[in-house]
Every structure is written in C-alpha cells, then in structure tokens.
Design an enzyme around this catalytic site. Structure first.
Site, mmCIF file in Angstrom:
data_model
loop_
_atom_site.group_PDB
_atom_site.id
_atom_site.type_symbol
_atom_site.label_atom_id
_atom_site.label_comp_id
_atom_site.label_asym_id
_atom_site.label_seq_id
_atom_site.Cartn_x
_atom_site.Cartn_y
_atom_site.Cartn_z
ATOM 1 N N SER A 119 0.827 -1.208 0.000
ATOM 2 C CA SER A 119 0.000 0.000 0.000
ATOM 3 C C SER A 119 0.861 1.258 0.000
ATOM 4 O O SER A 119 0.338 2.366 -0.053
ATOM 5 C CB SER A 119 -0.916 0.015 1.231
ATOM 6 O OG SER A 119 -0.150 -0.038 2.419
ATOM 7 N N HIS A 140 -2.814 -3.458 -5.488
ATOM 8 C CA HIS A 140 -3.206 -3.079 -4.130
ATOM 9 C C HIS A 140 -4.695 -3.287 -3.918
ATOM 10 O O HIS A 140 -5.521 -2.502 -4.378
ATOM 11 C CB HIS A 140 -2.799 -1.621 -3.873
ATOM 12 C CG HIS A 140 -3.165 -1.135 -2.504
ATOM 13 N ND1 HIS A 140 -3.519 0.172 -2.233
ATOM 14 C CD2 HIS A 140 -3.247 -1.792 -1.311
ATOM 15 C CE1 HIS A 140 -3.791 0.295 -0.952
ATOM 16 N NE2 HIS A 140 -3.635 -0.879 -0.372
ATOM 17 N N GLU A 152 -6.010 -0.972 -6.889
ATOM 18 C CA GLU A 152 -5.071 -0.046 -7.512
ATOM 19 C C GLU A 152 -4.013 -0.876 -8.233
ATOM 20 O O GLU A 152 -3.317 -1.680 -7.606
ATOM 21 C CB GLU A 152 -4.395 0.841 -6.461
ATOM 22 C CG GLU A 152 -5.293 1.903 -5.861
ATOM 23 C CD GLU A 152 -4.567 2.787 -4.862
ATOM 24 O OE1 GLU A 152 -4.813 4.002 -4.879
ATOM 25 O OE2 GLU A 152 -3.772 2.263 -4.058
ATOM 26 N N ASN A 190 -4.557 6.241 -0.611
ATOM 27 C CA ASN A 190 -3.916 6.614 0.655
ATOM 28 C C ASN A 190 -3.255 7.984 0.592
ATOM 29 O O ASN A 190 -3.137 8.671 1.610
ATOM 30 C CB ASN A 190 -2.906 5.542 1.074
ATOM 31 C CG ASN A 190 -3.590 4.283 1.580
ATOM 32 O OD1 ASN A 190 -4.745 4.324 1.981
ATOM 33 N ND2 ASN A 190 -2.892 3.174 1.550
#
Length: 282
Positions: A119, A140, A152, A190
């Site tokens: 991540s 991800h 992702e 994120n």
C-alpha cells in the site's frame, strides 16, 4: 496472457482475502505461508467469510464448496511453479518484501507475472530484485478484499504494457474495478485519505470541534460512511503517523507534516481499536 492459476504469499487478512476472491471467481489458488499454523488460520478465516456470504445469500452452497476446493496450501515456494500470477501479500515491510521477492526467483515459471499488494512501498524499487522487472506490478487490494471493489494497479518504471493489461483483465475477472496508478508514495487512495485523517487531527488538536462533531460533519457534509477520526482508530494511529512521515520525507513538502496530536497519541500508546483507546475509547 490469460491468468488461470494464482499464487498468494501470506495467509493473513489480505492474503486470505485475495485467495478467497480468486477462488470464488473460479480461479485455482495456491496459498503459501511460513507455517502450517498460519495457513490453518487463513483457511479458517476464508471458511468463516464464505459462511457469512452464504447466510446473506450472496453465494450458493455450490459456490461455497467450489471455492474451498480451489484453494490449496503449502509452506514451500516451490508450490508456485505452475502459477501464472503470484501476489505477494506479506506484512508492509520493505526489507521483508524484498527478501521474499528474491527467494521467489527460482520458483516461478519464466512467463509468470509477479505482483505486490503493497500500500506504500515503491513498485519500481521492488522490481529491481525480481528476475523479470517488466513482469512485476503493484496490485493493491483493499480490506476486506471480498467486499471492496477497488484494486489499484500500480505500474513501476519497468512494468510492461502486456503485464499491465493482463493484471487489469485479471482484476476485472474477480469482479473488481481496477484503476491504473503511476508509482508514487501512497499511490492514489492513501495519498488523499491519510492527509485527510491528519487534517482532522489538526482540527481536533486545535479545539475547533469535538471528535464526535468532526466525524458527524464529514459523514453528513461529505456523505462519508465513517468519520475520519473513527477511521483513524480503525487503521491505527501509528500506521497513519508512519504514512505521513513517508510522505513528508519523500515529497519534502511541509504540507505532509504530521499533526502534533497524532504524534502525542502514538507516543502515549493510544493507537486506536487495537489498543482499546485512540481518538475514542473502546
């Protein structure tokens, strides 16, 4: 390249979730971990998850039985020799991931694609230790994997178009919605999410509003299903701090400085749900 068999390194929350998502979609899975005890725990987690989906009528008894039959386990990387795609889903630790990727070199067939569920760690950096950097990519998934639609797909500098296309099609075959992301700290989700959590802690620390009112404001004002402070407790305040420090160091930009309250809470051991106390008490 059509991906028919998938290997998963790690049987924890993410690894078992990825294995389940593949098996439910009819894909043969080989799940590898360092001990039989870890594998048994992962298989139990999958069985419990499938049982919940069955009780909610999301899957049939036949779906449940087929999924369980498609998952095999081993404690040896040699079990990956027939896999078209191997997804590394170990703990978010760069040195550990590099060690695993290096050990996988001799156990994969030449055309196999290798992916990391990282991540935050650079895909370009991880690709360097693999035998075929052009066949390495980031994949991800989001927790809980069986329920979350997003993947992702992160291209490193070396990732080939063929590898990217095969993984996009693979994610779609799992019923997921993949987005393509260039290698960059935090990728997309994120990169946006954790600074938002950090800003909420700035607002709380400055006494602008109570934690409850901040969370209510974001839920009702932005239609978020959970407030940023409650989410911080779920993620772990130590994790949020670590991510902010990565951004601050890699972007060299003061906008990524961690909120003083975040540092104080981590120093106090108030890390969120996992310690029974964070922004809120549990």
């Amino acid at each position: 390249m059509k991906i028919k068999t998938v290997g998963v390194v790690g049987s924890g929350t993410m690894g078992s979730g990825i294995a389940q998502a593949c098996a439910v979609s009819g894909i043969q899975v080989m799940m590898v971990d360092i001990s039989q005890e870890a594998l048994d725990k992962g298989q139990k987690s999958i069985a419990n998850s499938l049982e919940r989906l069955l009780s909610k009528e999301k899957i049939t008894t036949e779906d449940q039985s087929r999924a369980l039959s498609l998952i095999q386990t081993s404690t040896q990387y040699a079990a990956f020799e027939d896999c078209d795609l191997v997804i590394e889903a170990a703990t978010e630790n760069a040195s550990l991931k590099i060690k695993i990727l290096d050990q996988l070199k001799t156990h994969l067939k030449p055309q196999a694609i290798l992916a990391s569920n990282t991540s935050s760690i650079s895909i370009t950096q991880l690709a360097q230790v693999t035998q075929h950097p052009d066949q390495f990519i980031g994949m991800h998934f989001f927790n809980p994997v069986p329920m979350m639609a997003l993947v992702e797909v992160i291209r490193g500098l070396q990732t080939s178009d063929a590898t990217h296309q095969a993984v996009i099609e693979m994610a779609q075959a799992l019923g997921k919605s993949p987005i393509t992301v260039k290698n960059s700290p935090g990728f997309v989700v994120n990169r946006i999410l954790v600074p938002m959590i950090n800003e909420a802690l700035f607002v709380l620390g400055e006494g602008v509003a109570s934690a409850e009112d901040i969370d209510t404001g974001m839920k009702l004002g932005c239609n978020h299903p959970i407030g940023p402070l409650a989410l911080a407790d779920m993620v772990g305040l130590d994790v949020c701090l670590a991510v902010m420090e990565v951004y601050f160091n890699q972007f060299n930009d003061s906008k990524y400085r961690a909120a003083p309250l975040l540092r104080e809470m981590v120093a106090a051991g108030h890390l969120g749900r996992k310690t029974g106390r964070g922004v809120y008490a549990y």
